[in-house]
Design a protein around this motif. Sequence first.
Motif, PDB file in Angstrom:
ATOM      1  N   VAL A  78       9.013  33.627 118.165  1.00 50.58           N
ATOM      2  CA  VAL A  78       8.492  34.307 116.939  1.00 50.58           C
ATOM      3  C   VAL A  78       9.902  33.907 115.798  1.00 50.58           C
ATOM      4  CG1 VAL A  78       8.356  36.540 115.589  1.00 50.58           C
ATOM      5  CG2 VAL A  78       7.092  36.022 117.849  1.00 50.58           C
TER       6      VAL A  78
ATOM      7  N   ARG B 203       9.140  31.787 112.469  1.00 49.51           N
ATOM      8  CA  ARG B 203       9.718  32.442 111.103  1.00 49.51           C
ATOM      9  C   ARG B 203      10.307  31.385 110.205  1.00 49.51           C
ATOM     10  NH1 ARG B 203       7.286  35.936 108.877  1.00 49.51           N
ATOM     11  NH2 ARG B 203       7.172  34.037 108.020  1.00 49.51           N
TER      12      ARG B 203
ATOM     13  N   LEU C  48       3.604  36.533 110.173  1.00 53.10           N
ATOM     14  CA  LEU C  48       3.394  36.239 111.715  1.00 53.10           C
ATOM     15  C   LEU C  48       2.659  37.474 112.235  1.00 53.10           C
ATOM     16  CD1 LEU C  48       6.873  34.578 112.449  1.00 53.10           C
ATOM     17  CD2 LEU C  48       4.623  33.610 112.100  1.00 53.10           C
TER      18      LEU C  48
END
Length: 225
Positions: free
Chosen positions: A55, A59, A66
Amino acid sequence: MTRSELLIAPSVLSADFGRLAEAVQQVEAAGADWIHVDVMDGHFVPNLTVGPPMVEALRKVTKLPLDVHLMMTNPDSFIEEFAEAGANYLTVHVEACPHLHRTVQSIKERHVKAGVTLNPATSATTLEEILPEADLILIMSVNPGFGGQSFIETSFQKIARVRHMIDQAKSRALLEVDGGVNLENASRVVKAGADVLVAGSAIFNSADFAQTIHQLRTSSQTVTV
Ligand code: DX5
Ligand code: ZN
């Protein structure tokens, strides 16, 4: 209550993991609204995927929200890490959260939008008490664990039922549908009440991402003669 504009959230589970950054940038350029990230723990679901470091990496390569779908037991112990990593939505399963209210509060305390999701066999009634707290409701239209499965037909009734519950409660929660959504059924999914369509294989296995995203977005407006 006025329905939100339809959002398209490509699931990167069906992308080439070796070239994930490129895939995310391609769907962003092709008009995607969110990036759907499937976190699987090999315990709640029979598959393993990614965690907070992924993640965090995503990003850095996209401006899109997200939308992180946590298919894991005990998500509470990872909420802080996913929030720090840059998740905009964290969605937890009713089936995995004995203290769902606490879990949702803990997500929101970190200024992340809180989603609540149901497996196909879990009744819509389990949402009643949590609905006022949720920013997103996700209806699973396949049994979670894998991309490329077929949409379970009874999901249409469940989507319509949850749409009704959201509207009755005057909730602002978005209604998202995940699993087996494609160009053939998208129109019915939207007509049943979806605000957000997750699509993995339908987008990433197509030759033209922009065209597929556009067709998904406009499918419910298509007039058949
Ligand atoms: C399934 C995942 C889905 C999946 C959707 O467990 O939660 O997000 O990637 O993939 P398709 O659209 O191929 O069914
Ligand atoms: Zn998902």
